[in-house]
Design a protein around this motif. Structure first.
Motif, PDB file in Angstrom:
ATOM      1  N   THR A 158       0.835  -1.203   0.000  1.00  0.00           N
ATOM      2  CA  THR A 158       0.000   0.000   0.000  1.00  0.00           C
ATOM      3  C   THR A 158       0.866   1.247   0.000  1.00  0.00           C
ATOM      4  O   THR A 158       0.546   2.254  -0.654  1.00  0.00           O
ATOM      5  N   LEU A 377      -3.356   6.506  -4.111  1.00  0.00           N
ATOM      6  CA  LEU A 377      -4.040   5.218  -4.072  1.00  0.00           C
ATOM      7  C   LEU A 377      -5.270   5.235  -4.975  1.00  0.00           C
ATOM      8  O   LEU A 377      -5.593   4.241  -5.633  1.00  0.00           O
ATOM      9  N   MET A 407      -9.008   2.879  -2.643  1.00  0.00           N
ATOM     10  CA  MET A 407      -8.192   2.511  -3.794  1.00  0.00           C
ATOM     11  C   MET A 407      -9.010   2.525  -5.070  1.00  0.00           C
ATOM     12  O   MET A 407     -10.203   2.230  -5.081  1.00  0.00           O
TER      13      MET A 407
END
Length: 442
Positions: A158, A377, A407
């Motif tokens: 991430t 993201l 995301m």
């Protein structure tokens, strides 16, 4: 990122179980963001299936923090599934394995002051690991890489998508979608709540377990029992074996461990050598001291402020987890603890004592950089899928799903079939499912 890496092949390339295993070591700055002159080695092993020299690369990001990549002895499970379409780069994250390991005998630890050591430990964070991955991507001449992150490896993935959104192609996560805008205190509140739920299941399934746990802790409060390293086993340290409850076979493994802890010798009730050996292996951080040392700091920067030994503070809020809970008081719950790290561990575990003062500095640090960027993201070119475990006591489901919503293209697979270490039980099935889900999105 420093792009002037030096490349060493410290061991020969070999062929095993039909695949080529090539070791690669890059020399990297210890503190990438601070421009330090101090350097470390970062090691990875590239596994290439027969005829697969032109396949794309997926980086295996290990759970932890503080653990090296697995050393494969066969192509099975998740590795076999990935090798059907990828070359797999098994990365020893900085400070672990062959990547300039940090332990009490390491040159980076021996002789360093507390502040110096704390500064070096700050250079082992996820953002620096991501920069190492970028260095390997560049060294291999790749435009993009894919990522497979288990647990903490998903946290790193991430961060990778946050810092280098155009470098990542596909992402497969197992128990590894982190909380990105959540105070560490709230993370631990959630993990204690999940562990309490799992603990009650343990006591239901193994009817005698609660009496045995209480008996052992009462005994340890009044006896001097020694582990194989000659350190005393306190009841609070014994209770950390509850980390096993977060694993698929944890309930049964704990039941067998607790089955026969005592014998009588010279008319005195004592713990058996076999029991102390097994508990010693479970509670010692000698194999991976960094897991304890940097554990809370992985949440630093989620929101402003210090982590301030959060797990120790929050346990006082949850009945049954308090450090001073009385095992004799049957009117109150009494639980083992989980993966939570406590400051007194650095006194009681010989493998952690060299890090005690530096760990205190990390706990007080209040200016951590952010590891996650929501805008990136949301804009990342990556497509991904994540196994999210309903009963996960390490990475709570609600936080994972909130992050997936941020995301651009992350598909959660929500399942109660597994605990946090699901890939150890059915790695091929889980990774195969994630690959299928990503293929559907492309």
């Amino acid at each position: 990122m420093n792009t002037d890496e030096h490349v060493f092949d410290g061991a020969a390339t070999i062929t095993r179980f039909g695949h080529t295993l090539r070791p690669i070591t890059l020399t990297r700055p210890l503190n990438c963001a601070e421009g330090t002159q101090e350097e470390i080695d970062v090691f990875a092993r590239l596994v290439t299936p027969r005829g697969g020299d032109d396949l794309p690369v997926v980086i295996k990001l290990q759970g932890g923090p503080g653990f090296p990549a697995p050393r494969p002895v066969e192509a099975s499970g998740w590795l076999a599934t990935l090798l059907e379409r990828y070359r797999v780069l098994l990365l020893d994250q900085r400070g672990t394995g062959n990547s300039t390991r940090f332990d009490p005998s390491s040159p980076h630890v021996v002789g360093a002051s507390a502040s110096q050591l704390a500064g070096k430990l700050c250079g082992l964070r996820a953002d620096a690991i991501v920069d190492d991955c970028e260095a390997f991507r560049d060294y291999l001449g790749l435009d993009t890489v894919s990522l497979f992150g288990q647990s903490y490896g998903g946290f790193i993935a991430t961060t990778y998508m946050s810092l280098y959104p155009q470098s990542v192609d596909k992402v497969y996560l197992t128990g590894g979608l982190p909380a990105i805008n959540v105070h560490v205190d709230d993370v631990y509140r959630a993990t204690y709540a999940k562990l309490r739920q799992r603990h009650r299941e343990f006591y239901r399934r193994i009817p005698w377990a609660e009496d045995r746990v209480r008996e052992i802790c009462h005994h340890l409060d009044h006896s001097d029992e020694r582990l194989p390293d000659n350190s005393r086993l306190s009841s609070r340290r014994f209770r950390t074996i509850g980390v096993a409850l977060g694993r698929c076979s944890g309930i049964d493994n704990l039941a067998w461990l607790l089955e026969q802890p005592f014998h009588t010798t010279g008319g005195e009730k004592r713990m058996t050598t076999a029991f102390l050996d097994s508990v010693g292996a479970a509670v010692s951080f000698a194999a991976a001291p960094l897991y304890a040392v940097v554990h809370e700091s992985i949440y630093g920067g989620n929101v402003p402020g210090a982590t301030a030994w959060s797990a120790e503070r929050i346990r006082r809020e949850v009945p049954g987890f308090e450090e001073d809970a009385d095992p004799r008081n049957r009117s109150e719950p009494f639980y083992l603890t989980g993966e939570h790290i406590y400051p007194w561990l650095f006194e009681e575990d010989p493998s952690l004592r060299a890090f005690a003062a530096a760990a205190d500095i990390l706990a007080a640090k209040d200016d951590w950089s952010r590891l996650y960027n929501e805008d990136n993201l949301a804009a990342s070119r990556a497509t991904g899928a994540a196994a999210v475990y309903v009963d996960d006591v390490f990475v709570p489901m609600d936080h994972s799903l909130a992050t997936a919503d941020v995301m651009r293209d992350m598909r959660p697979w929500i399942t109660n079939r597994f605990q946090h270490d699901g890939i150890g039980k059915d790695g091929a099935g889980i990774v195969g499912k994630l690959i299928h889900d990503v293929d559907e999105m492309v």
